[in-house]
Design an enzyme around this catalytic site. Structure first.
Site, short mmCIF file in Angstrom:
data_model
loop_
_atom_site.label_atom_id
_atom_site.label_comp_id
_atom_site.label_asym_id
_atom_site.label_seq_id
_atom_site.Cartn_x
_atom_site.Cartn_y
_atom_site.Cartn_z
N GLY A 198 43.79 39.67 54.31
CA GLY A 198 44.99 38.95 53.34
C GLY A 198 45.77 40.13 53.14
N GLN A 257 52.38 43.84 47.87
CA GLN A 257 51.65 45.09 48.37
C GLN A 257 52.49 45.83 49.42
OE1 GLN A 257 48.03 42.38 49.31
NE2 GLN A 257 47.12 44.42 48.82
N CYS A 277 40.31 45.08 48.18
CA CYS A 277 41.85 44.95 48.40
C CYS A 277 42.38 46.20 49.07
CB CYS A 277 42.36 44.65 46.74
SG CYS A 277 44.28 44.70 46.80
N LEU A 278 43.42 45.88 49.84
CA LEU A 278 43.99 47.07 50.42
C LEU A 278 44.91 47.98 49.47
CD1 LEU A 278 45.16 45.49 53.97
CD2 LEU A 278 43.18 46.79 53.71
N HIS A 318 42.80 35.42 45.89
CA HIS A 318 43.10 36.78 45.65
C HIS A 318 44.57 37.15 46.05
CE1 HIS A 318 42.02 41.09 46.42
NE2 HIS A 318 43.11 41.06 47.01
N GLU A 319 45.03 36.53 47.09
CA GLU A 319 46.33 36.77 47.52
C GLU A 319 47.16 36.14 46.52
OE1 GLU A 319 46.67 39.13 49.40
OE2 GLU A 319 44.49 39.25 50.18
N HIS A 357 47.78 38.23 43.60
CA HIS A 357 48.79 39.24 43.74
C HIS A 357 50.27 38.72 43.30
CE1 HIS A 357 46.95 42.76 45.50
NE2 HIS A 357 46.07 41.89 45.92
CO CO Z 1 44.63 42.54 47.40
#
Ligand code: CO
Length: 166
Positions: free
Chosen positions: A46, A51, A91-92, A133-134, A137
């Site tokens: 995701g 991000q 998380c990226l 999670h997304e 953000h």
């Molecule tokens: Co993330």
């Protein structure tokens, strides 16, 4: 444009509340395409627009191993959630770390597609986790803010007790 640079933890961009996406234009379709490419290249499941430095309520999610389940969500909102699940999350934007996070087991999410048409998705298990999670953000929230605990280096590469109740 292709892939974009992923903003990392410590950058203010990740802490902002994103604005609603109002225009369903070519620019949005390019953003969505770039976000999917960036997510796949980074081997994530995701990615949220902040991000990649864009403060709009746009996310992409694909929890399938063969990249066949891409979901593009514009202005997503969780309208119903059910149950709980506790499991690992990464998380990226938070490289080389993982935590244990408790999330709803099932969520119903309303959003718009790239043409601005309303859509709805019921996600369960790992996909429900990815949705939560997304969406966090988009409100400047990272999993490290809501995790039960951080995993040790050893646990990241091994099994954790919480994996059993996924
Ligand atoms: Co993330």
């Amino acid at each position: 444009m292709g892939t974009r640079r992923i903003v990392k933890i410590g950058d203010d961009t990740l802490r902002k509340v994103c604005r609603k996406q109002e225009k369903f234009d070519f620019r949005l379709s390019v953003l969505l395409k770039d976000m999917a490419e960036t997510m796949y290249k980074a081997e994530g499941v995701g990615l949220a627009a902040p991000q990649v430095g864009i403060l709009r309520r746009v996310v992409v999610i694909d929890v399938t191993p063969d990249h066949t389940g891409l979901r593009e969500m514009v202005n997503p909102e969780i309208v119903e959630s059910e149950g709980v699940q506790t499991g690992r999350e990464g998380c990226l934007s938070v490289p080389e770390r993982q935590g244990v996070v408790t999330r709803p087991r099932k969520v119903r999410v309303r959003y718009q597609n790239r043409r601005g048409e309303p859509e709805e998705l019921t996600a369960e298990g790992f996909e429900a986790r990815a949705v939560c999670h997304e969406l966090d953000h988009l409100n400047g929230v990272l999993y490290v803010d809501v995790m039960d605990r951080e995993l040790t280096e050893e646990e990241i590469h091994g099994k954790i007790p919480e994996d059993d109740n996924e």
